[in-house]
Design a protein around this motif. Structure first.
Motif, mmCIF file in Angstrom:
data_model
loop_
_atom_site.group_PDB
_atom_site.id
_atom_site.type_symbol
_atom_site.label_atom_id
_atom_site.label_comp_id
_atom_site.label_asym_id
_atom_site.label_seq_id
_atom_site.Cartn_x
_atom_site.Cartn_y
_atom_site.Cartn_z
ATOM 1 N N THR A 58 9.484 -17.368 15.563
ATOM 2 C CA THR A 58 9.131 -18.774 15.753
ATOM 3 C C THR A 58 7.919 -19.181 14.932
ATOM 4 O O THR A 58 7.552 -20.354 14.901
ATOM 5 C CB THR A 58 8.811 -19.045 17.234
ATOM 6 N N GLY A 59 7.291 -18.210 14.269
ATOM 7 C CA GLY A 59 6.103 -18.501 13.489
ATOM 8 C C GLY A 59 4.867 -18.745 14.336
ATOM 9 O O GLY A 59 3.836 -19.190 13.833
ATOM 10 N N THR A 60 4.958 -18.453 15.618
ATOM 11 C CA THR A 60 3.831 -18.729 16.521
ATOM 12 C C THR A 60 3.319 -17.475 17.211
ATOM 13 O O THR A 60 2.609 -17.560 18.199
ATOM 14 C CB THR A 60 4.243 -19.747 17.591
ATOM 15 N N ALA A 61 3.664 -16.319 16.700
ATOM 16 C CA ALA A 61 3.302 -15.069 17.370
ATOM 17 C C ALA A 61 1.990 -14.488 16.862
ATOM 18 O O ALA A 61 1.644 -13.363 17.193
ATOM 19 C CB ALA A 61 4.418 -14.040 17.209
ATOM 20 N N GLY A 62 1.273 -15.220 16.032
ATOM 21 C CA GLY A 62 0.012 -14.704 15.520
ATOM 22 C C GLY A 62 0.173 -13.659 14.447
ATOM 23 O O GLY A 62 -0.733 -12.852 14.235
ATOM 24 N N VAL A 63 1.316 -13.684 13.755
ATOM 25 C CA VAL A 63 1.586 -12.692 12.722
ATOM 26 C C VAL A 63 1.543 -13.355 11.350
ATOM 27 O O VAL A 63 2.123 -14.419 11.141
ATOM 28 C CB VAL A 63 2.967 -12.037 12.927
ATOM 29 N N VAL A 64 0.869 -12.714 10.417
ATOM 30 C CA VAL A 64 0.815 -13.149 9.029
ATOM 31 C C VAL A 64 1.314 -11.998 8.169
ATOM 32 O O VAL A 64 0.838 -10.872 8.310
ATOM 33 C CB VAL A 64 -0.627 -13.528 8.613
ATOM 34 N N HIS A 65 2.279 -12.290 7.295
ATOM 35 C CA HIS A 65 2.836 -11.240 6.443
ATOM 36 C C HIS A 65 2.196 -11.249 5.060
ATOM 37 O O HIS A 65 1.754 -12.292 4.571
ATOM 38 C CB HIS A 65 4.349 -11.400 6.317
ATOM 39 N N PHE A 66 2.167 -10.079 4.449
ATOM 40 C CA PHE A 66 1.630 -9.927 3.095
ATOM 41 C C PHE A 66 2.489 -8.927 2.331
ATOM 42 O O PHE A 66 3.359 -8.260 2.904
ATOM 43 C CB PHE A 66 0.167 -9.466 3.137
ATOM 44 N N HIS A 67 2.265 -8.833 1.033
ATOM 45 C CA HIS A 67 3.008 -7.897 0.190
ATOM 46 C C HIS A 67 2.252 -6.584 0.068
ATOM 47 O O HIS A 67 1.123 -6.553 -0.431
ATOM 48 C CB HIS A 67 3.241 -8.486 -1.199
ATOM 49 N N ALA A 68 2.875 -5.518 0.535
ATOM 50 C CA ALA A 68 2.335 -4.179 0.320
ATOM 51 C C ALA A 68 2.792 -3.681 -1.055
ATOM 52 O O ALA A 68 3.733 -4.222 -1.638
ATOM 53 C CB ALA A 68 2.809 -3.243 1.424
ATOM 54 N N PRO A 69 2.177 -2.657 -1.589
ATOM 55 C CA PRO A 69 2.530 -2.203 -2.937
ATOM 56 C C PRO A 69 3.907 -1.575 -3.013
ATOM 57 O O PRO A 69 4.341 -0.877 -2.097
ATOM 58 C CB PRO A 69 1.441 -1.175 -3.260
ATOM 59 N N HIS A 70 4.601 -1.847 -4.121
ATOM 60 C CA HIS A 70 5.892 -1.224 -4.409
ATOM 61 C C HIS A 70 6.137 -1.428 -5.903
ATOM 62 O O HIS A 70 6.691 -2.447 -6.315
ATOM 63 C CB HIS A 70 6.983 -1.871 -3.562
ATOM 64 N N LEU A 71 5.670 -0.487 -6.701
ATOM 65 C CA LEU A 71 5.622 -0.669 -8.145
ATOM 66 C C LEU A 71 6.994 -0.951 -8.739
ATOM 67 O O LEU A 71 7.121 -1.772 -9.664
ATOM 68 C CB LEU A 71 4.999 0.569 -8.802
ATOM 69 N N TYR A 72 8.035 -0.301 -8.233
ATOM 70 C CA TYR A 72 9.364 -0.487 -8.827
ATOM 71 C C TYR A 72 9.814 -1.944 -8.745
ATOM 72 O O TYR A 72 10.509 -2.429 -9.630
ATOM 73 C CB TYR A 72 10.377 0.436 -8.148
ATOM 74 N N ARG A 73 9.427 -2.621 -7.676
ATOM 75 C CA ARG A 73 9.763 -4.046 -7.528
ATOM 76 C C ARG A 73 8.468 -4.842 -7.312
ATOM 77 O O ARG A 73 8.334 -5.614 -6.369
ATOM 78 C CB ARG A 73 10.746 -4.248 -6.374
ATOM 79 N N THR A 74 7.530 -4.647 -8.209
ATOM 80 C CA THR A 74 6.184 -5.186 -8.043
ATOM 81 C C THR A 74 6.154 -6.703 -7.891
ATOM 82 O O THR A 74 6.874 -7.428 -8.585
ATOM 83 C CB THR A 74 5.275 -4.766 -9.218
ATOM 84 N N GLN A 75 5.312 -7.156 -6.980
ATOM 85 C CA GLN A 75 5.010 -8.570 -6.831
ATOM 86 C C GLN A 75 3.793 -8.957 -7.670
ATOM 87 O O GLN A 75 3.446 -10.136 -7.746
ATOM 88 C CB GLN A 75 4.703 -8.884 -5.355
ATOM 89 N N PHE A 76 3.164 -7.962 -8.281
ATOM 90 C CA PHE A 76 1.853 -8.179 -8.884
ATOM 91 C C PHE A 76 1.857 -7.977 -10.401
ATOM 92 O O PHE A 76 0.793 -7.870 -11.007
ATOM 93 C CB PHE A 76 0.832 -7.230 -8.235
ATOM 94 N N TYR A 77 3.038 -7.909 -11.016
ATOM 95 C CA TYR A 77 3.155 -7.756 -12.464
ATOM 96 C C TYR A 77 2.401 -6.523 -12.949
ATOM 97 O O TYR A 77 1.852 -6.496 -14.052
ATOM 98 C CB TYR A 77 2.659 -9.022 -13.187
#
Length: 475
Positions: free
Chosen positions: A182-201
């Motif tokens: 519901t987006g109201t559970a006090g949870v915030v998601h982030f990107h953890a490292p995964h070089l093969y499919r990097t989010q960070f170039y």
């Protein structure tokens, strides 16, 4: 190398199969299941659960008498294999001695299980709160963190799975949370490292680590560190893909938690108790959390059990202040008796060392050899008996073999691969575009090599869906 248990009436794979198959009994079991059992994570009218007649060691078999080598360890929990005779005997003994008792009392099996677990946890994680499984262990770890800090939010990674209960499913990053989030559970998601499919170039592990930590700190700053109770990570994410964190990442998260006064929680439900070739995955990274959740391998799933290992500073919060939580079956004697026996067996039989040996000398080399020959294998990653093959349609573009969260016809390439494995007696772990190699830690080298040969052959079904096979570029 220690010889691990298998039946004296073993097949070539090391597990007994029934002398007299009974298809009629299997049909009856299946019919009763379909009439009355409501299955997890499933559209009930679209599943056809196999009827299992028995299991032992690294294998199980159906009522037709067909044997399968289990490369899933159930749901990655039978770390000591099925029906280990010493643990079965310990459960029987505990049932006769004291089958159950309320959690407010000091019980031998409960106390001894806690002591044995605390001996193996890193750092000062010496107090054990018992739960019924991994999801409620996560629920209670987050509750402890919130009460300890007085803060509401928790940060967790997108590529993660933390359980199916209300808080745990919101912490989960994979699509199974969508229906309940519901987006109201006090949870915030982030990107953890995964070089093969990097989010960070990133081009290197060092860049991936540095940029992932910067992203996490930026997320913390934008959320307001004074509102964040904890960061929770699977030490090595399991169902999400067995992505080994780059060197320095977990230590960096530990440092960020210290900097901002956060509780650092490691989820070892799947990775713990020998799966990684160490007692805990955290042992590979010299990272000591404030709270650590566990379940599954603590007693190989023989009787449901989970828990939270608690550091001295978190435990101190509840010395004079009551902890606002509990479970009727916390530290159930039967489950704890199974845990005591399991941990003793693992030590006596060198099971953790055996898992490390298999990963280094059998699984890793075999999977890397397959990657040289199969255009569908994009990346091999893992350790111990905890491995994943990231299957791709195109090696150059790294396009997954099937789309994210694919179902129906879109998932045909993975379905073809799984069917090919099962036809030849291997039960594979399949999730999205990956197959995981996660057999019991007790599997023998002969069994393992047998299963890897079947896996090798089954991957030709995945290869048929690559751009190379279909006449494109990029193989």
């Amino acid at each position: 190398m220690t010889t691990h248990h298998s039946s004296s009436a073993a097949t070539s794979g090391g597990a007994a199969v029934p002398a007299r198959p009974d298809p009629a009994a299997g049909r009856a079991v299946h019919a009763t299941d379909r009439a009355h059992v409501f299955h997890s994570w499933s559209a009930q009218g679209k599943i056809d659960p196999p009827a299992v007649a028995g299991a032992e060691g690294s294998s199980f078999w159906d009522y037709e008498g067909k044997r399968y080598l289990d490369f899933t360890s159930g749901l990655v929990f039978t770390n000591i294999g099925y029906a280990h005779p010493k643990v079965v005997a310990a459960i029987q003994e505990q049932a006769a001695k004291m089958c159950t008792f309320a959690p407010a009392f000091a019980i031998e099996a409960r106390a001894e299980a806690a002591r044995l677990i605390a001996e193996r946890t890193p750092g000062d994680l010496d107090k054990i709160f018992f739960t019924n499984g991994g999801a409620d262990a996560v629920e209670h770890a987050i509750r402890m963190a919130r009460v300890h800090t007085g803060r509401p939010k928790v940060l967790s990674a997108y590529r993660s799975y933390h359980g199916g209960t209300e808080q745990a499913i919101n912490l989960t990053g994979d699509p199974r949370r969508w229906a309940s989030d519901t987006g109201t559970a006090g949870v915030v998601h982030f990107h953890a490292p995964h070089l093969y499919r990097t989010q960070f170039y990133a081009q290197t592990e060092e860049e991936e680590c540095e940029r992932a930590l910067a992203h996490l700190e930026q997320t913390l700053v934008y959320e307001g560190p004074h509102t964040v109770a904890a960061v929770i990570l699977e030490t090595i994410p399991g169902t999400a893909g067995i992505m080994m964190p780059p060197p320095g990442y977990l230590a960096g998260v530990r440092a960020l938690c210290d900097k901002y006064g956060l509780v650092f929680v490691l989820d070892e439900v799947m990775a713990g108790f020998g799966r990684t070739g160490t007692w805990f995955a955290a042992d590979l990274y010299d990272a000591v959390p404030d709270l650590m959740t566990f379940a599954k391998g603590v007693n190989s799933g023989y009787v449901p059990l989970g828990g939270v290992a608690i550091s001295e500073k978190i435990a101190a919060t509840f010395e004079d202040r009551p902890y606002p939580g509990g479970l009727t079956y916390s530290g159930h004697p039967l489950a704890c008796g199974a845990a005591v026996a399991t941990l003793q067996v693992m030590a006596e039989e060198g099971i953790v060392e055996h898992a490390a040996h298999l990963g280094e000398h059998v699984i890793g080399p075999a999977l890397r050899d397959m990657a040289e020959r199969h255009p569908s294998i994009g990346e091999v990653r893992g350790t111990g008996v905890f491995w994943a093959l990231d299957l791709v349609r195109d090696r150059e573009t790294r396009e997954p073999l099937v789309p994210y969260n694919a179902t129906g016809p879109d998932n045909a390439p993975m379905a073809d691969f799984a069917a090919a494995a099962k036809r030849n007696g291997l039960w594979p772990f399949v999730n999205m575009n990956r197959t995981h190699v996660v057999p019991p830690c007790t599997i023998t080298e002969a069994e393992l090599k047998e299963g890897l040969e079947v896996l090798d052959e089954a991957l030709t079904a995945a290869d048929a869906h690559t751009t190379a096979a279909l006449g494109g570029a990029g193989a």
